[in-house]
Design a protein around this motif. Sequence first.
Motif, short mmCIF file in Angstrom:
data_model
loop_
_atom_site.label_atom_id
_atom_site.label_comp_id
_atom_site.label_asym_id
_atom_site.label_seq_id
_atom_site.Cartn_x
_atom_site.Cartn_y
_atom_site.Cartn_z
N SER A 108 0.83 -1.21 0.00
CA SER A 108 0.00 0.00 0.00
C SER A 108 0.86 1.25 0.00
O SER A 108 0.59 2.20 -0.74
CB SER A 108 -0.91 0.01 1.22
N ASP A 157 2.04 1.95 -3.37
CA ASP A 157 1.09 2.64 -4.25
C ASP A 157 1.34 4.15 -4.19
O ASP A 157 1.38 4.82 -5.22
CB ASP A 157 -0.34 2.30 -3.84
N TYR A 158 1.50 4.67 -2.97
CA TYR A 158 1.84 6.09 -2.82
C TYR A 158 3.19 6.39 -3.47
O TYR A 158 3.34 7.37 -4.19
CB TYR A 158 1.87 6.48 -1.34
N HIS A 166 4.75 4.87 -5.88
CA HIS A 166 4.66 4.81 -7.34
C HIS A 166 4.00 6.08 -7.90
O HIS A 166 4.43 6.62 -8.91
CB HIS A 166 3.88 3.57 -7.77
N ALA A 167 2.97 6.55 -7.22
CA ALA A 167 2.21 7.71 -7.70
C ALA A 167 2.92 9.04 -7.43
O ALA A 167 2.83 9.95 -8.25
CB ALA A 167 0.83 7.73 -7.06
N SER A 185 7.99 6.55 -10.37
CA SER A 185 7.12 5.61 -11.09
C SER A 185 7.71 4.20 -11.16
O SER A 185 7.01 3.26 -11.48
CB SER A 185 6.83 6.13 -12.49
N TRP A 204 7.62 0.33 -6.20
CA TRP A 204 6.41 -0.47 -6.01
C TRP A 204 6.22 -0.93 -4.57
O TRP A 204 5.23 -1.56 -4.23
CB TRP A 204 6.42 -1.67 -6.94
N CYS A 242 11.02 4.60 -0.35
CA CYS A 242 10.43 3.86 -1.46
C CYS A 242 11.52 3.06 -2.17
O CYS A 242 12.66 3.50 -2.29
CB CYS A 242 9.79 4.83 -2.44
N LEU A 285 -3.69 7.60 0.70
CA LEU A 285 -4.22 6.25 0.88
C LEU A 285 -5.62 6.19 1.49
O LEU A 285 -6.27 5.15 1.44
CB LEU A 285 -3.26 5.42 1.74
#
Length: 107
Positions: free
Chosen positions: A36, A39-40, A42-43, A47, A50, A61, A85
């Motif tokens: 989860s 997701d943040y 990656h966004a 990019s 993961w 990250c 999130l």
Amino acid sequence: MLRRGLALLSITSAALIAAALPAHAAVVDVSFGPVSIGDYCHAKVSSSSWIGFYESGGLRCYNGGMGGALQYAGSGDPYLACKHLTTDVVMAALRGPSDSLVCRVIR
């Protein structure tokens, strides 16, 4: 007549305000794991990332490198990760067990 109009207006205004407020707001801790957080990441961070962890140095990250080893891809903001999130009102972002992200929210 004016007095009745003002009384009706104040009753209507009070009813509208009461309807807008939640009946039972509660403070809740919501936990997010590495995927989860990813997701943040990656966004908002990279990019190519993961997966993410809330480590002692902050939210970090990672992406998968050669041979499956994780490679550092950048840092993020824990509070902004919580905002990304969840749609709840975020009060705080905390480090949870196993480097998870715990978002303290109002529901």
